[in-house]
Design an enzyme around this catalytic site. Structure first.
Site, PDB file in Angstrom:
ATOM      1  N   LYS A 142     -37.937 -19.327 -11.256  1.00  0.00           N
ATOM      2  CA  LYS A 142     -37.595 -17.912 -11.392  1.00  0.00           C
ATOM      3  C   LYS A 142     -38.084 -17.179 -10.162  1.00  0.00           C
ATOM      4  CE  LYS A 142     -35.538 -15.415 -14.666  1.00  0.00           C
ATOM      5  NZ  LYS A 142     -34.438 -15.866 -15.526  1.00  0.00           N
TER       6      LYS A 142
ATOM      7  N   ASN B 207     -24.665  -7.188 -20.013  1.00  0.00           N
ATOM      8  CA  ASN B 207     -23.727  -8.315 -20.137  1.00  0.00           C
ATOM      9  C   ASN B 207     -23.915  -9.102 -21.422  1.00  0.00           C
ATOM     10  OD1 ASN B 207     -22.433  -7.819 -17.734  1.00  0.00           O
ATOM     11  ND2 ASN B 207     -23.672  -9.247 -16.534  1.00  0.00           N
TER      12      ASN B 207
ATOM     13  N   SER C  54     -23.975 -21.773 -15.432  1.00  0.00           N
ATOM     14  CA  SER C  54     -24.491 -21.928 -14.069  1.00  0.00           C
ATOM     15  C   SER C  54     -24.488 -23.405 -13.667  1.00  0.00           C
ATOM     16  CB  SER C  54     -25.913 -21.366 -13.964  1.00  0.00           C
ATOM     17  OG  SER C  54     -25.905 -19.977 -13.759  1.00  0.00           O
TER      18      SER C  54
END
Length: 424
Positions: free
Chosen positions: A113, A228, A356
Site C-alpha cells: 500500500k 465507486n 486488478s
C-alpha cells in the site's frame, strides 16, 4: 455537515490488524505457527520526501509512503491513497489487509500500500500531476510489474495511474503498462475495473444472504459512502429488488423508507458532489443513520466507522464491509453475540484487486477480454472464495472474519515455510 474523516484512533489501524492476527493464531497448524510473526512486521517500508513546484512558483514538500507487507506469494499489490491524514500506521495496516485479501482470493500476489499526506482537492491539475510524477520517481526502485504493482485508492483515480505508468516507463526507457492497474482503458486498463469492488460487495452479499435465508427482494439496505464502491453496490442491490432506504456520505444522510431511486441519486451526486439536496428523500442526522431499520448495512467509506456503541444498536442482519477496516475488533465481538453476520473486508471488497489482477494478466499478455468475460471470471472467484470461507467458519465454529484469516494465513505461511529463510 458530516465528516467521514479518519477517526482519532486511525493510527490504531495497525493495532486492529495485529489484534486480528492474534485472534487467528490459535487456529493455525503447529507446523506453521513458527512463521506467524512474519505477518506482524512489514517486509519493507519506504518513506519519501516529495517536493514539487506549485503554480505560484513556491516549493512545497509532501510526505509519501510505500509499504510492502508480505511478498511470500508474489509481487506486492495495493493502492495509492491521497488524503490529508495519511500516516505510516494506516498504510502499514492497509498493506497487511492486502496481504490477507489476495491470499483469501488465492491471487498470486502479496500485500502492499502507498500514499501521500495531501488533500488532492487543494491542488490544481498540474500540481497533482507534478506530485504524482515526483512520487512515482521516488518509489520507482521498489515497484515494477514483477515487484510491486500500485493501483487507485481514496483520492486517486485512473488518470493518476496513467501518470504513474508514464513516469515509470520514462525512467525505464520503454512502455511498461503492467507497473500499475486501474489505468484508463486506452492505456492498458481493464474493462470493469471501476465497478469491480462494488460488484464484489454485491456478489458476496448475495451468497451470504442465501446461506442465512434472507430474500433480497424487498430487503432494506443502508449504505455509508457513495463513491465507486457504495454507489455500484447500491445500484446492484436495487436492481435485484432490494430497497436502498438510507445513504450517508461526506455531505450528510438521506432517508426514504420506500427506497431511494438509486439511478437518480447517482446522477444527483455526479452533478452536485454529494447526496444532500436530493429531492426524493428526507434529511436525517448522521447519528440516526445507525438507528435506521435495515437488513443489510454496507459501510463503504473509511476505516474505524463501526464502534461498540454503534454495533450494539445496529438493526442489520448482514454487514458487508465495502471499506477497509470499518469495524473495530470489539464491535466484531458485539456482532457475534447478536448473531449479525459480518462479511469481512478481506473478501467483501476484494473485487477491485481481483479485476486488478485480471488487468495485470491482460497487460502481461497484451491480450484483452470483454467486460462480460471479466464479470463472469470475477463472479466465479468471489463466489468460490465466499464458499471456502463459509465452510471454514462452519467447521471451526467461528466468524467469517476469523475464517477468512485462517484461510489466508495458512496459504501465506505455507508459502513462507516452503520458500524457507535465506540465509538458512
Amino acid at each position: 455537515m458530516m465528516s467521514l474523516s479518519y477517526t482519532d484512533q486511525n493510527s490504531g489501524a495497525w493495532q486492529t490488524y495485529l489484534t486480528q492476527i492474534d485472534r487467528v493464531a490459535p487456529y493455525i497448524d503447529a507446523d506453521l505457527s513458527n512463521f506467524i510473526n512474519t505477518l506482524k512486521t512489514p517486509k519493507r517500508t519506504l518513506i519519501v520526501d516529495v517536493p514539487i513546484v506549485m503554480d505560484d512558483g513556491s516549493i512545497r514538500h509532501f510526505e509519501g509512503y510505500r509499504v510492502q507487507h508480505n511478498l511470500s506469494r508474489g509481487p506486492g499489490k495495493g493502492g495509492i491513497r491521497y488524503h490529508q491524514d495519511v500516516e505510516l500506521n494506516e498504510v502499514m495496516a492497509l498493506s497487511a489487509w492486502m496481504t490477507i485479501k489476495t491470499a483469501v482470493l488465492n491471487l498470486p500476489f502479496g500485500g502492499a500500500k502507498g500514499g501521500i499526506r495531501v488533500n488532492p482537492k487543494e491542488l490544481s491539475p498540474r500540481e497533482l500531476e507534478r506530485l504524482t510524477r515526483r512520487f512515482t520517481s521516488e518509489i520507482s526502485p521498489i515497484i515494477g510489474p514483477q515487484i510491486d504493482i500500485p493501483a487507485p485508492d481514496v483520492g486517486t483515480n485512473a488518470n493518476i495511474m496513467g501518470w504513474m505508468m508514464d513516469t515509470y516507463s520514462s525512467i525505464k526507457g520503454h512502455t511498461v503498462t503492467g507497473v500499475v492497474t486501474g489505468k484508463p482503458v486506452h492505456l492498458g486498463g481493464s474493462l470493469g475495473r471501476v465497478r469491480a469492488t462494488g460488484r464484489g460487495v454485491f456478489v458476496t452479499g448475495l451468497e451470504v444472504a442465501k446461506r442465512i435465508g434472507l430474500t433480497i427482494e424487498g430487503t432494506k439496505v443502508a449504505v455509508q459512502g457513495f463513491g465507486n464502491v457504495g454507489n455500484e453496490a447500491a445500484y446492484l442491490f436495487s436492481h435485484a429488488g432490494a430497497k436502498v432506504v438510507c445513504v450517508q456520505d461526506h455531505t450528510g444522510t438521506i432517508f426514504n423508507a420506500d427506497g431511494l431511486n438509486v439511478k437518480a441519486l447517482q446522477k444527483h451526486v455526479t452533478e452536485h458532489g454529494g447526496v444532500m439536496g436530493f429531492a426524493e428523500a428526507t434529511v436525517i442526522s448522521n447519528d440516526e443513520f445507525w438507528n435506521v431499520d435495515m437488513d443489510i448495512l454496507i459501510p463503504a467509506a473509511l476505516e474505524g466507522q463501526i464502534t461498540v456503541e454503534r454495533a450494539q444498536k445496529l438493526k442489520a442482519k448482514i454487514v458487508l464491509e465495502g471499506a477497509n477496516g470499518p469495524t473495530y475488533p470489539e464491535a466484531d465481538d458485539v456482532f457475534i453475540t447478536r448473531n449479525i453476520v459480518v462479511v469481512p473486508d478481506v473478501i467483501c471488497n476484494a473485487g477491485g484487486v481481483t479485476v486488478s489482477y485480471f488487468e495485470w494478466v491482460q497487460d502481461m499478455a497484451s491480450y484483452f477480454w470483454t467486460e462480460d468475460e471479466i464479470n463472469e471470471r470475477l463472479d466465479k472467484l468471489m463466489i468460490q472464495a465466499t464458499a471456502d470461507v463459509w465452510e471454514i467458519a462452519q467447521h471451526k465454529a467461528c466468524s467469517l472474519r476469523t475464517a477468512a484469516y485462517i484461510l489466508a494465513c495458512e496459504r501465506i505461511l505455507k508459502a513462507r515455510k516452503e520458500r524457507g529463510i535465506f540465509p538458512g
